[in-house]
Design an enzyme around this catalytic site. Sequence first.
Site, PDB file in Angstrom:
ATOM      1  N   PRO A   1       0.859  -1.130  -0.153  1.00 33.26           N
ATOM      2  CA  PRO A   1      -0.064   0.011  -0.012  1.00 33.26           C
ATOM      3  C   PRO A   1       0.707   1.366   0.035  1.00 33.26           C
ATOM      4  O   PRO A   1       0.891   2.092   0.987  1.00 33.26           O
ATOM      5  CB  PRO A   1      -0.813   0.056   1.289  1.00 33.26           C
ATOM      6  CG  PRO A   1       0.063  -0.841   2.191  1.00 33.26           C
ATOM      7  CD  PRO A   1       0.745  -1.917   1.429  1.00 33.26           C
ATOM      8  N   CYS A   2       1.492   1.577  -1.209  1.00 29.01           N
ATOM      9  CA  CYS A   2       2.137   2.898  -1.367  1.00 29.01           C
ATOM     10  C   CYS A   2       1.140   4.020  -1.036  1.00 29.01           C
ATOM     11  O   CYS A   2       1.702   5.113  -0.950  1.00 29.01           O
ATOM     12  CB  CYS A   2       3.218   2.900  -2.512  1.00 29.01           C
ATOM     13  SG  CYS A   2       2.344   2.509  -3.866  1.00 29.01           S
ATOM     14  N   HIS A   3       0.003   3.736  -1.477  1.00 30.32           N
ATOM     15  CA  HIS A   3      -0.928   5.026  -1.684  1.00 30.32           C
ATOM     16  C   HIS A   3      -1.073   5.487  -0.014  1.00 30.32           C
ATOM     17  O   HIS A   3      -1.601   6.690  -0.038  1.00 30.32           O
ATOM     18  CB  HIS A   3      -2.260   4.539  -2.110  1.00 30.32           C
ATOM     19  CG  HIS A   3      -3.168   3.338  -1.349  1.00 30.32           C
ATOM     20  ND1 HIS A   3      -2.643   2.037  -1.672  1.00 30.32           N
ATOM     21  CD2 HIS A   3      -3.964   3.421  -0.290  1.00 30.32           C
ATOM     22  CE1 HIS A   3      -3.313   1.223  -0.962  1.00 30.32           C
ATOM     23  NE2 HIS A   3      -4.231   2.042  -0.083  1.00 30.32           N
TER      24      HIS A   3
END
Length: 184
Positions: A155-157
């Site tokens: 989850p780089c978001h």
Amino acid sequence: MIITATSMPNFELLLGSHYVNDQPKLVFLDWQTEDYPELQSKSLAKLATHYQLTASDIPFIEQDSLSKDNELHLVLLTAIQQLQDYTKGKLETFDLPLDISLGTPFQQRVWRALQTIPYGKTISYAQLAERIGQPTAYRAVANANGKNPFSIIIPCHRVIASGGGLGGYTGGLDKKRYLLSIEA
């Protein structure tokens, strides 16, 4: 390696699976755009080199043609189901066999740290740099974020700018907003 595409609300994704040490693994998930049709994804050339494949070794299979009887297809079908559950708010943590060997050791550390950010929470690039023990490396952390081969799943978001702004996102800020709104 097997490539397929799936439609999710507000976006389309390309997914790839491959055998790594005789185990079926998800090897990438990429945003599909008009600029990158199925077999021209920006990730594919890098993947082909990494796994020592040629273009003819990378078939594109329509999602409806995937079979549960094929291990590589099953990895893709499982990923698609988990992504659908995630977009419906029914899944907070992905459970998929990922091969992160495409990244450098530093990138892999960043990607593992990204997986520790809880669903619905955000941290800054500076905080992520602190988590990996390199507090001054926030720009390098941001760069590693941008090279994450598993958007959404890793989850780089969930990483935002220190001032609270969204920062960047490889898939586009509209997608980052959408993913964060799912988790809100």
